[in-house]
Design a protein around this motif. Structure first.
Motif, PDB file in Angstrom:
ATOM      1  N   GLU A 373       0.631  -0.878   0.038  1.00 43.05           N
ATOM      2  CA  GLU A 373      -0.350   0.018  -0.195  1.00 43.05           C
ATOM      3  C   GLU A 373       1.502   1.509   0.092  1.00 43.05           C
ATOM      4  O   GLU A 373       0.485   2.184  -0.778  1.00 43.05           O
ATOM      5  N   VAL A 374       1.751   1.043   1.154  1.00 45.26           N
ATOM      6  CA  VAL A 374       2.951   2.516   1.072  1.00 45.26           C
ATOM      7  C   VAL A 374       3.494   2.752  -0.164  1.00 45.26           C
ATOM      8  O   VAL A 374       4.219   2.949  -0.472  1.00 45.26           O
ATOM      9  N   ALA A 375       4.389   1.495  -0.439  1.00 51.24           N
ATOM     10  CA  ALA A 375       5.137   1.454  -1.866  1.00 51.24           C
ATOM     11  C   ALA A 375       4.490   2.011  -2.987  1.00 51.24           C
ATOM     12  O   ALA A 375       4.861   2.502  -4.006  1.00 51.24           O
ATOM     13  N   GLY A 376       3.228   1.068  -3.259  1.00 52.60           N
ATOM     14  CA  GLY A 376       3.293   1.802  -5.090  1.00 52.60           C
ATOM     15  C   GLY A 376       3.434   0.650  -5.940  1.00 52.60           C
ATOM     16  O   GLY A 376       3.901  -0.044  -5.671  1.00 52.60           O
ATOM     17  N   ASP A 377       3.210   1.653  -7.146  1.00 48.68           N
ATOM     18  CA  ASP A 377       4.138   1.307  -7.846  1.00 48.68           C
ATOM     19  C   ASP A 377       6.520   1.183  -7.771  1.00 48.68           C
ATOM     20  O   ASP A 377       6.169   1.332  -8.971  1.00 48.68           O
ATOM     21  N   ALA A 378       5.998   1.739  -6.815  1.00 46.00           N
ATOM     22  CA  ALA A 378       7.683   2.518  -6.893  1.00 46.00           C
ATOM     23  C   ALA A 378       8.813   1.805  -6.028  1.00 46.00           C
ATOM     24  O   ALA A 378       9.563   2.169  -5.524  1.00 46.00           O
ATOM     25  N   ALA A 379       8.669   0.766  -5.633  1.00 45.23           N
ATOM     26  CA  ALA A 379       9.316  -0.696  -5.184  1.00 45.23           C
ATOM     27  C   ALA A 379       8.995  -1.879  -6.119  1.00 45.23           C
ATOM     28  O   ALA A 379       8.418  -2.222  -7.031  1.00 45.23           O
ATOM     29  N   VAL A 380      10.362  -2.646  -5.644  1.00 48.06           N
ATOM     30  CA  VAL A 380      10.869  -4.489  -5.890  1.00 48.06           C
ATOM     31  C   VAL A 380      10.158  -4.488  -4.992  1.00 48.06           C
ATOM     32  O   VAL A 380      10.532  -5.006  -3.877  1.00 48.06           O
ATOM     33  N   LEU A 381       8.565  -4.921  -5.741  1.00 47.67           N
ATOM     34  CA  LEU A 381       7.500  -6.221  -4.613  1.00 47.67           C
ATOM     35  C   LEU A 381       8.005  -6.995  -4.632  1.00 47.67           C
ATOM     36  O   LEU A 381       8.244  -7.940  -5.704  1.00 47.67           O
ATOM     37  N   VAL A 382       8.069  -8.182  -3.369  1.00 44.10           N
ATOM     38  CA  VAL A 382       8.755  -9.280  -3.203  1.00 44.10           C
ATOM     39  C   VAL A 382       7.468 -10.490  -2.227  1.00 44.10           C
ATOM     40  O   VAL A 382       6.965  -9.418  -1.153  1.00 44.10           O
ATOM     41  N   ASP A 383       7.740 -11.832  -2.814  1.00 41.14           N
ATOM     42  CA  ASP A 383       7.161 -12.307  -1.417  1.00 41.14           C
ATOM     43  C   ASP A 383       8.162 -13.003  -0.335  1.00 41.14           C
ATOM     44  O   ASP A 383       8.977 -13.559  -1.213  1.00 41.14           O
ATOM     45  N   PRO A 384       7.647 -12.358   0.760  1.00 40.64           N
ATOM     46  CA  PRO A 384       8.941 -12.432   2.040  1.00 40.64           C
ATOM     47  C   PRO A 384       9.182 -13.443   2.352  1.00 40.64           C
ATOM     48  O   PRO A 384       9.965 -13.601   2.967  1.00 40.64           O
ATOM     49  N   THR A 385       7.912 -14.617   1.802  1.00 38.01           N
ATOM     50  CA  THR A 385       8.401 -16.031   2.493  1.00 38.01           C
ATOM     51  C   THR A 385       9.450 -17.009   1.172  1.00 38.01           C
ATOM     52  O   THR A 385       9.607 -17.451   1.750  1.00 38.01           O
ATOM     53  N   ASP A 386      10.053 -16.409   0.417  1.00 40.31           N
ATOM     54  CA  ASP A 386      10.147 -16.584  -1.053  1.00 40.31           C
ATOM     55  C   ASP A 386      11.860 -16.180  -1.389  1.00 40.31           C
ATOM     56  O   ASP A 386      11.625 -15.233  -1.505  1.00 40.31           O
ATOM     57  N   THR A 387      12.369 -17.427  -0.545  1.00 42.91           N
ATOM     58  CA  THR A 387      14.437 -16.653  -0.909  1.00 42.91           C
ATOM     59  C   THR A 387      14.658 -16.200  -1.525  1.00 42.91           C
ATOM     60  O   THR A 387      15.097 -15.307  -2.442  1.00 42.91           O
ATOM     61  N   VAL A 388      14.516 -17.037  -2.397  1.00 41.09           N
ATOM     62  CA  VAL A 388      14.771 -17.297  -4.543  1.00 41.09           C
ATOM     63  C   VAL A 388      14.069 -15.911  -4.883  1.00 41.09           C
ATOM     64  O   VAL A 388      14.907 -14.933  -6.099  1.00 41.09           O
TER      65      VAL A 388
END
Length: 435
Positions: A373-388
């Protein structure tokens, strides 16, 4: 309009996210012209009618406690007659203004109560309802900055619930979960308003309590960074990170926050090491709880070995941990980082993401939560449970200067949505709608 804020977290020796929230709340309300006061916490016994002694006690180490007898009586009785307070008037405060500002959030007037955090919990466990704060004159609004079963008779009572971490991630906190869920449900039913800081948390609260959606207000948060720190020239930022920490400008990654399970630091370190970037990771943060595994992981991957620079053999540091960092150095570390990495498992809001975007630093953070919500489209978004997935995100940032530059531009546009002006407008709507 008179507003009294509950400010327990300002009494804690180390900074917390709630303390930052409380200070920003006081600052914004003061700028809006409200008459604001604070409920401050002391571990020392009050001397009723003696403001000078009470003020001195705020800045003294805790007094000796008769733990066994005192705790047993409090657990048996709670606070059936209310929690007494001593009022400190701003024009009679003796302590230096900087120390008072830090301890009180800069309120005009303050009330001090002894161990009210503990008393509120014991009272709720005994009677199943909020403990009453006794004041010489009730404010128009009493606003707690955390989840706590306190109320002021004669005032509109508002409670900030930042998140439901103890219920969403029970393994990550040491809270009494039964107490927490019962308190949340009680406050949702009895409060004049529940305030929270993201749509994710708002939906969680409504889902848990069944309370009317109109009663739960999302104000989001804002970041308040002193203007003089924002205006430090880039070359001075380069000098600060180099002279204090031997780091090269835009050639390291940064994580900052308390070291605790929900911050997901162990997975982040695994992903960082697997990314094989040559830039080090700097971890800034004090110890929260259940931090043993994270500290072992930092020690295990601290260095790659040794390098010979032609004259000296030195350790090739891969991960460095810093504990307490003053604000000047922290802002410089954020500005000087290649990117801020913050793949937390759960946050009510996620101030590091907003701070990094505001300061012009790319961000990697978690998708599917308040952080996205905070980042919107302005960050690299990742699955925090997926190390790969995290590893791929770090590699994308590491190898693509154009991506980093694009994220800087998007981040500064996104951070404007959480400006101090926008926050002030949301607070005004909240308070004016109550009276």
């Amino acid at each position: 309009m008179r507003i009294l804020y509950e400010l327990y977290n300002l009494s804690l020796p180390s900074g917390t996210g709630i303390a930052t929230y409380a200070r920003n709340l006081c600052k914004t309300s003061k700028e809006l012209g409200y008459d604001i006061g604070g409920l401050l916490h002391t571990n020392r016994r009050l001397r009723l009618g003696d403001p000078q002694s009470t003020e001195a006690g705020l800045f003294s180490p805790p007094g000796r406690r008769k733990a066994l007898v005192g705790t047993t009586l409090r657990r048996m009785l709670g606070a059936p007659f209310g929690i007494p307070t001593v009022r400190l008037e701003s024009d009679k405060i003796s302590v230096q203004s900087e120390q008072w500002e830090k301890r009180s959030g800069g309120v005009q007037d303050a009330y001090v109560a002894s161990r009210y955090h503990e008393m509120a919990r014991l009272h709720f466990q005994r009677y199943g309802k909020s403990a009453r704060i006794l004041l010489d004159q009730p404010p128009d609004i009493f606003h707690t900055t955390q989840v706590i079963p306190l109320s002021v008779p004669g005032a509109k009572n508002i409670y900030t619930i930042h998140d439901l971490v103890p219920l969403r991630m029970p393994e990550a906190t040491t809270d009494d979960k039964s107490y927490f869920v019962n308190m949340i449900r009680y406050l949702a039913q009895t409060a004049d308003r529940i305030v929270t800081v993201s749509e994710t948390s708002r939906n969680d609260i409504i889902g848990l309590t069944g309370v009317s959606p109109e009663k739960v207000v999302n104000t989001y948060q804002a970041v308040s960074i002193p203007q003089d720190l924002l205006e430090i020239p880039t070359n001075e930022v380069e000098d600060i990170v180099k002279s204090f920490y031997d780091l090269n400008y835009k050639d390291y990654y940064l994580f900052y926050g308390a070291i605790e399970p929900k911050k997901n630091l162990s997975r982040l370190i695994d992903a960082f090491v697997a990314s094989d970037t040559r830039s080090p990771l700097v971890v800034v943060g004090g110890l929260g709880w259940q931090y043993g595994a994270d500290l072992r992981k930092i020690r295990e991957h601290k260095s790659r070995g040794y390098l010979f620079d032609g004259r000296h053999l030195k350790e090739d540091i891969r991960i460095r941990r810093l504990d307490y960092v003053p604000l000047l150095q922290l802002i410089s570390l954020i500005r000087g980082a290649k990117a801020v990495l913050f793949p937390s498992l759960y946050e009510g809001f996620g101030l590091p993401v907003l701070e990094a975007m505001l300061l012009g630093t790319p961000v990697l953070t978690s998708k599917g939560s308040s952080l996205s919500e905070v980042a919107g489209d302005a960050a690299v978004l990742v699955d925090p449970t997926d190390t790969v997935d995290m590893m791929r995100g770090i590699r994308a940032l590491d190898g693509d200067a154009e991506l980093r530059a694009e994220l800087v531009g998007r981040g500064q546009a996104q951070s404007a949505k959480f400006s101090e002006q926008a926050y002030a407008e949301r607070l005004t709507k909240l308070y004016e709608g109550l009276l």
